[in-house]
Design a protein around this motif. Sequence first.
Motif, PDB file in Angstrom:
ATOM      1  N   PRO A 280      60.596  54.495 129.339  1.00  0.00           N
ATOM      2  CA  PRO A 280      61.355  53.333 130.416  1.00  0.00           C
ATOM      3  C   PRO A 280      59.767  52.398 130.151  1.00  0.00           C
ATOM      4  CG  PRO A 280      61.530  54.992 131.751  1.00  0.00           C
ATOM      5  CD  PRO A 280      60.713  55.974 130.372  1.00  0.00           C
ATOM      6  N   CYS A 281      58.898  52.762 129.489  1.00  0.00           N
ATOM      7  CA  CYS A 281      58.035  51.798 128.937  1.00  0.00           C
ATOM      8  C   CYS A 281      57.064  53.141 127.688  1.00  0.00           C
ATOM      9  CB  CYS A 281      56.274  51.483 129.757  1.00  0.00           C
ATOM     10  SG  CYS A 281      55.254  50.082 128.906  1.00  0.00           S
ATOM     11  N   PRO A 282      57.069  52.737 126.879  1.00  0.00           N
ATOM     12  CA  PRO A 282      56.878  53.726 125.664  1.00  0.00           C
ATOM     13  C   PRO A 282      55.135  53.741 125.421  1.00  0.00           C
ATOM     14  CG  PRO A 282      57.244  51.834 124.368  1.00  0.00           C
ATOM     15  CD  PRO A 282      57.298  51.571 125.773  1.00  0.00           C
ATOM     16  N   VAL A 283      54.587  55.222 125.339  1.00  0.00           N
ATOM     17  CA  VAL A 283      53.608  55.223 125.182  1.00  0.00           C
ATOM     18  C   VAL A 283      53.695  54.652 123.491  1.00  0.00           C
ATOM     19  CG1 VAL A 283      51.033  56.861 124.736  1.00  0.00           C
ATOM     20  CG2 VAL A 283      53.491  57.675 126.221  1.00  0.00           C
ATOM     21  N   ILE A 284      51.896  53.342 124.204  1.00  0.00           N
ATOM     22  CA  ILE A 284      52.053  52.774 123.081  1.00  0.00           C
ATOM     23  C   ILE A 284      51.114  52.657 121.816  1.00  0.00           C
ATOM     24  CG2 ILE A 284      49.552  51.695 123.610  1.00  0.00           C
ATOM     25  CD1 ILE A 284      52.758  49.874 122.647  1.00  0.00           C
ATOM     26  N   GLU A 285      50.725  53.980 121.829  1.00  0.00           N
ATOM     27  CA  GLU A 285      49.656  54.872 120.921  1.00  0.00           C
ATOM     28  C   GLU A 285      50.683  55.851 119.950  1.00  0.00           C
ATOM     29  OE1 GLU A 285      46.780  53.472 118.908  1.00  0.00           O
ATOM     30  OE2 GLU A 285      46.952  52.398 121.223  1.00  0.00           O
ATOM     31  N   ASP A 286      51.417  55.974 120.271  1.00  0.00           N
ATOM     32  CA  ASP A 286      52.550  56.895 120.140  1.00  0.00           C
ATOM     33  C   ASP A 286      53.983  56.581 119.437  1.00  0.00           C
ATOM     34  OD1 ASP A 286      51.870  59.358 121.223  1.00  0.00           O
ATOM     35  OD2 ASP A 286      53.190  59.571 122.742  1.00  0.00           O
ATOM     36  N   CYS A 287      53.756  55.060 119.859  1.00  0.00           N
ATOM     37  CA  CYS A 287      54.639  53.401 119.483  1.00  0.00           C
ATOM     38  C   CYS A 287      54.119  53.280 117.753  1.00  0.00           C
ATOM     39  CB  CYS A 287      55.986  53.103 120.235  1.00  0.00           C
ATOM     40  SG  CYS A 287      57.406  51.703 119.413  1.00  0.00           S
ATOM     41  N   LEU A 288      53.445  52.692 118.037  1.00  0.00           N
ATOM     42  CA  LEU A 288      52.484  51.829 117.285  1.00  0.00           C
ATOM     43  C   LEU A 288      52.520  53.586 115.770  1.00  0.00           C
ATOM     44  CD1 LEU A 288      49.547  50.253 118.755  1.00  0.00           C
ATOM     45  CD2 LEU A 288      52.070  49.876 118.158  1.00  0.00           C
ATOM     46  N   THR A 289      51.805  53.902 115.783  1.00  0.00           N
ATOM     47  CA  THR A 289      51.902  56.046 115.402  1.00  0.00           C
ATOM     48  C   THR A 289      52.795  56.201 114.226  1.00  0.00           C
ATOM     49  OG1 THR A 289      49.852  56.758 116.462  1.00  0.00           O
ATOM     50  CG2 THR A 289      50.680  58.111 115.225  1.00  0.00           C
ATOM     51  N   ARG A 290      54.456  55.341 115.188  1.00  0.00           N
ATOM     52  CA  ARG A 290      55.615  56.137 114.702  1.00  0.00           C
ATOM     53  C   ARG A 290      55.374  55.330 113.774  1.00  0.00           C
ATOM     54  NH1 ARG A 290      60.581  58.069 118.099  1.00  0.00           N
ATOM     55  NH2 ARG A 290      62.650  57.144 116.455  1.00  0.00           N
ATOM     56  N   CYS A 291      55.518  53.698 114.036  1.00  0.00           N
ATOM     57  CA  CYS A 291      55.283  52.795 113.383  1.00  0.00           C
ATOM     58  C   CYS A 291      54.603  53.313 111.692  1.00  0.00           C
ATOM     59  CB  CYS A 291      55.069  51.111 113.068  1.00  0.00           C
ATOM     60  SG  CYS A 291      56.237  50.726 114.221  1.00  0.00           S
ATOM     61  N   GLU A 292      53.191  53.563 111.415  1.00  0.00           N
ATOM     62  CA  GLU A 292      52.246  53.585 110.242  1.00  0.00           C
ATOM     63  C   GLU A 292      53.107  55.146 110.024  1.00  0.00           C
ATOM     64  OE1 GLU A 292      48.093  51.233 111.815  1.00  0.00           O
ATOM     65  OE2 GLU A 292      48.436  53.927 112.462  1.00  0.00           O
ATOM     66  N   VAL A 293      53.625  56.003 110.276  1.00  0.00           N
ATOM     67  CA  VAL A 293      53.882  57.244 109.884  1.00  0.00           C
ATOM     68  C   VAL A 293      55.168  56.712 108.740  1.00  0.00           C
ATOM     69  CG1 VAL A 293      54.942  59.709 110.230  1.00  0.00           C
ATOM     70  CG2 VAL A 293      52.863  58.789 111.061  1.00  0.00           C
ATOM     71  N   TYR A 294      56.003  56.164 109.524  1.00  0.00           N
ATOM     72  CA  TYR A 294      57.501  55.591 108.559  1.00  0.00           C
ATOM     73  C   TYR A 294      57.052  54.653 107.563  1.00  0.00           C
ATOM     74  CZ  TYR A 294      61.937  54.544 108.089  1.00  0.00           C
ATOM     75  OH  TYR A 294      63.358  53.945 107.875  1.00  0.00           O
ATOM     76  N   TRP A 295      56.293  54.070 108.171  1.00  0.00           N
ATOM     77  CA  TRP A 295      56.208  52.987 107.199  1.00  0.00           C
ATOM     78  C   TRP A 295      55.016  52.914 105.765  1.00  0.00           C
ATOM     79  CZ3 TRP A 295      59.990  50.265 105.591  1.00  0.00           C
ATOM     80  CH2 TRP A 295      61.491  49.490 107.230  1.00  0.00           C
ATOM     81  N   LYS A 296      55.148  53.792 106.139  1.00  0.00           N
ATOM     82  CA  LYS A 296      53.076  54.600 105.356  1.00  0.00           C
ATOM     83  C   LYS A 296      52.010  53.576 104.796  1.00  0.00           C
ATOM     84  CE  LYS A 296      56.362  58.346 103.318  1.00  0.00           C
ATOM     85  NZ  LYS A 296      57.116  58.467 104.207  1.00  0.00           N
ATOM     86  N   ASP A 297      51.988  52.515 105.643  1.00  0.00           N
ATOM     87  CA  ASP A 297      50.942  51.831 106.183  1.00  0.00           C
ATOM     88  C   ASP A 297      50.075  51.421 106.976  1.00  0.00           C
ATOM     89  OD1 ASP A 297      52.360  50.042 107.024  1.00  0.00           O
ATOM     90  OD2 ASP A 297      52.679  48.735 105.701  1.00  0.00           O
ATOM     91  N   PHE A 298      49.204  50.699 107.391  1.00  0.00           N
ATOM     92  CA  PHE A 298      48.557  50.160 108.032  1.00  0.00           C
ATOM     93  C   PHE A 298      49.211  49.512 109.059  1.00  0.00           C
ATOM     94  CE2 PHE A 298      45.967  53.216 106.355  1.00  0.00           C
ATOM     95  CZ  PHE A 298      46.082  54.826 107.245  1.00  0.00           C
ATOM     96  N   ILE A 299      48.713  49.498 110.502  1.00  0.00           N
ATOM     97  CA  ILE A 299      48.653  47.619 111.797  1.00  0.00           C
ATOM     98  C   ILE A 299      48.177  46.321 110.753  1.00  0.00           C
ATOM     99  CG2 ILE A 299      49.270  46.537 113.737  1.00  0.00           C
ATOM    100  CD1 ILE A 299      50.555  49.756 114.007  1.00  0.00           C
ATOM    101  N   GLU A 300      47.278  47.002 110.454  1.00  0.00           N
ATOM    102  CA  GLU A 300      46.265  45.967 110.168  1.00  0.00           C
ATOM    103  C   GLU A 300      46.497  45.120 109.376  1.00  0.00           C
ATOM    104  OE1 GLU A 300      44.858  49.279 111.233  1.00  0.00           O
ATOM    105  OE2 GLU A 300      45.023  49.166 113.412  1.00  0.00           O
ATOM    106  N   ASP A 301      46.685  46.056 108.435  1.00  0.00           N
ATOM    107  CA  ASP A 301      47.607  46.079 107.044  1.00  0.00           C
ATOM    108  C   ASP A 301      48.524  44.304 106.848  1.00  0.00           C
ATOM    109  OD1 ASP A 301      45.826  47.353 106.043  1.00  0.00           O
ATOM    110  OD2 ASP A 301      47.413  48.967 105.029  1.00  0.00           O
TER     111      ASP A 301
END
Length: 116
Positions: A50-71
Motif C-alpha cells: 500500500p505504501c512502499p518502504v521508501i528506502e527499499d524502493c530507492l535501493t531497488r532502483c540503484e541495484v537495478y540500474w547500477k548507479d546512484f540516485i544522487e548522480d
Amino acid sequence: TSPVASDPMKYCGISHKTQAFQYCHSECDHASDSSGLRERCRWGCQFWRPCPVIEDCLTRCEVYWKDFIEDGLYSYHCAKGCAEMGGGAMVDETKYCSIEDSAEAYRYCMGECDHA
C-alpha cells in the motif's frame, strides 16, 4: 533467453493494493520448492505494498540500474516511481501512498513518467 510472464497484468485487476499485496505474497508460497526462490517472489511483491518502504524502493532502483540516485541518472528517474523527486532530491515520500486503488495508482505513476 529471458523469462516471459504468463500474465503480466495478474495483480492489476485487484482493486486495492493491500489485497494485491496479500494475494501476491500468498502466491509466493507455491512459486517454487526452493525457499530462496520463494523469498525472491516475495521481494517482487513489494511493488504492491500500500505504501512502499521508501528506502527499499530507492535501493531497488540503484541495484537495478547500477548507479546512484544522487548522480541524477537512471536510478534518479526510477526513484520518481517511488516518491516525488525534484531538484535531485526526494520531495515527498508519500506521493503514491494515498492511492489505494491498484489500477489507479499504476495509471497515475505511468502518467507521471510521461514528464519525468
